[in-house]
Scaffold this active site. Sequence first.
Site, PDB file in Angstrom:
ATOM      1  N   ASN A 169       0.828  -1.205   0.000  1.00 50.06           N
ATOM      2  CA  ASN A 169       0.000   0.000   0.000  1.00 50.06           C
ATOM      3  C   ASN A 169       0.862   1.253   0.000  1.00 50.06           C
ATOM      4  OD1 ASN A 169       0.901  -0.535   2.680  1.00 50.06           O
ATOM      5  ND2 ASN A 169      -0.615   0.897   3.443  1.00 50.06           N
TER       6      ASN A 169
ATOM      7  N   CYS B 170       2.170   2.927   2.408  1.00 48.71           N
ATOM      8  CA  CYS B 170       3.260   2.981   3.386  1.00 48.71           C
ATOM      9  C   CYS B 170       3.919   1.621   3.603  1.00 48.71           C
ATOM     10  CB  CYS B 170       2.755   3.547   4.711  1.00 48.71           C
ATOM     11  SG  CYS B 170       2.019   5.186   4.568  1.00 48.71           S
TER      12      CYS B 170
ATOM     13  N   GLU C 221       3.060  -1.342   4.570  1.00 45.65           N
ATOM     14  CA  GLU C 221       2.820  -2.220   5.716  1.00 45.65           C
ATOM     15  C   GLU C 221       1.635  -3.157   5.515  1.00 45.65           C
ATOM     16  OE1 GLU C 221      -0.199   0.941   6.793  1.00 45.65           O
ATOM     17  OE2 GLU C 221       1.620   0.747   5.603  1.00 45.65           O
TER      18      GLU C 221
END
Length: 779
Positions: A420, A422, A424
Amino acid sequence: MENFFIVKKLASDTYGKALNVDLDRLLQAQNKYTLQELISYCSALTILHYDYSTLAARLSVYLLHQSTASSFSEAVSLQAAQSCSRLSPQFVDVVYKYKAIFDSYIDYSRDYKLTLLGIETMKNSYLLKNKDGVIMERPQDAYMRVAIMIYGMGRVVNMKMILLTYDLLSRHVITHASPTMFNAGTKKPQLSSCFLLNVNDNLENLYDMVKTAGIISGGGGGIGLCLSGIRAKNSFISGSGLRSNGIQNYIVLQNASQCYANQGGLRPGAYAVYLELWHQDIFTFLQMPRLKGQMAEQRLNAPNLKYGLWVPDLFMEILEDQIHDRGDGTWYLFSPDQAPNLHKVFDLERSRHKNAHREFRKLYYQYVAEKRYTGVTTAKEIIKEWFKTVIQVGNPYIGFKDAINRKSNLSHVGTITNSNLCIEITIPCWEGSEAEQGVCNLAAVNLAAFIRENSYDYRGLIEAAGNVTENLDNIIDNGYYPTEATRRSNMRHRPIGIGVFGLADVFASFKMKFGSPEAIAMDEAIHAALYYGAMRRSVELAKEKGSHPSFPGSAASKGLLQPDLWVRCDDLVFSWEERVAQTTQGVLTPKKWWQLRLAAMQGVRNGYLTALMPTATSSNSTGKNECFEPFTSNLYTRRTLSGEFIVLNKYLIDDLKEINLWTEAIQQQLLNAGGSIQHILDIPAEIRERYKTSREMNQKILTKHAAARNPFVSQSMSLNYYFYEPELSQVLTVLVLGWKKGLTTGSYYCHFSPGAGTQKKIIRNSEKACSADCEACLL
């Protein structure tokens, strides 16, 4: 004098602890400034003591309270009466029906516990406004609104859980993600933070994904797109007899879409695009984020997007061999129309043995033997090109494709092709007749909330993790989905992402330094407790409501917990249970883990449980340090959408006050050093060692901490690195170390800038990965 009496009362113990501020100075200032101007004045005095920032926060809350309704039901009523009210009729009905309970339970005094950064962020981003931009609610109203959205919008109003969730939110024990905060209770409650899309190589789907991403972004979601299936530039298109433009023009198109489709008008849109390293267009991809260079000069770049690389073990092996002169580093490039499905397979084992289960390696070399490659380069050339871009913009991120897939509870569902915004979240996604577009709902636990006088409350952390699990599971059912494919995915796998913030606060409170054996052990134990609490509650929910539909065939259905997948890969020693039992002082024993395995085999409600995301807003609101990171500086200005605010490390100040060292001379030296204390020799060496900033410590320490917590993370983590100078050898050292330790994320952002000790000004914390333009999946 009226203003002074207000300030004096706010500085007293009426709103919490009495503040250590100079009232005479404030008496003189009140003659010059309005209350609103006094907020900035007090904030500027933070260098003297962090209590000035607290006073500024109390002033901000006081002014907000003066202009908003004094009861929750009245605040809702005033909003509902607006001609363009965002509130849903169902939400309003629930509030009216139970207004006596809500009005009597809500505690507005808790607003005064917010930091200055917190209250300003709430006012700017989370509190509902009317069409003229006037704030219509208080922070406590927002917390109650979220709690009602989670437990009051179904067939049954669960009042007990509404009040419990409100309590946890308002006492800052937990936080929910940004989209949940600003969309809860509205007519279109998109509560999910993260969306994963896989772009197919046909014109219809290419444009469908532009539309889908724009709609998601408009509701506050952050987006990750896999581009690895798009044919390379100049590839032949049999249907039209023309040649493909490759990924470049498509990335430019998504870049423009992101700029237009901002997140509900609250903040810029935020997309990340991912590509595998074998793709023929990899060098074009690596140049597109740059702000300088030929592509930027020709305006063929796309600098507003974030970029990520999906890196297989095979590439890392070839790179390592080339670095150590054990091979020439040859790396083949392909176009997916000529060499299909490379992004759909992964290596289940890392062993180089010829009989190892390595589907990616097998297919890659099959295509090499069949001469399907369209280019040849070396691993070093790719990593050098990556590094040139990282120096400029801090990314592309690096995700270790094989580690992510082989350690996924959902590996039986399909290959995970991207992450995604970021890096994670790791949910399988694909397009087609039964398309699934990955979705994840996020929340975080405040680790500092469980600090006790002489111990850490692991039992409390376990319980809080369970509460958040139930919250997020309810959000899955109550939220709005922008597409049928997002609904299908979320209902089938029911993934959630529970993160943390305040780890550095925990270590500072117990006078531990990052990298010490006790800190690494505590890091491991904390994340073990977080995972245990989430899994235990998910098992209980499965008994009540049923398992997620994709449970059969999952690792959990076979009695394998997340750390067991690491043991299976030889990335975690079998004795980890005894180590965790010792650190938690018997709270988590091997017997409890064994019982959890047996229970999980009977059913689990959620396919994923934990994911360690950036937590900028949560940290801002509560005054705790971000996620699992060390302190970035001991003194800096934090830039957000709300403005700039001085942040001072209160733990350092308290330690210096204990030994009578918080003097004007030390304050000036700290200011001159830009927040570093490493060259302030009057401060004892032991304190200087404990308060090394993220850049001042050896970056291998961050990798070792990541390796300690990663086995208890269902998905992945936003792992940042901080360097003084842009030296590729230093970066490769931690990347290779992380890969060898089995990490799922190689790197989120790599920061290169002069260290705090060389700056003669307060650090502007713009280097933080959690900047204002990258907050879609943040808390």
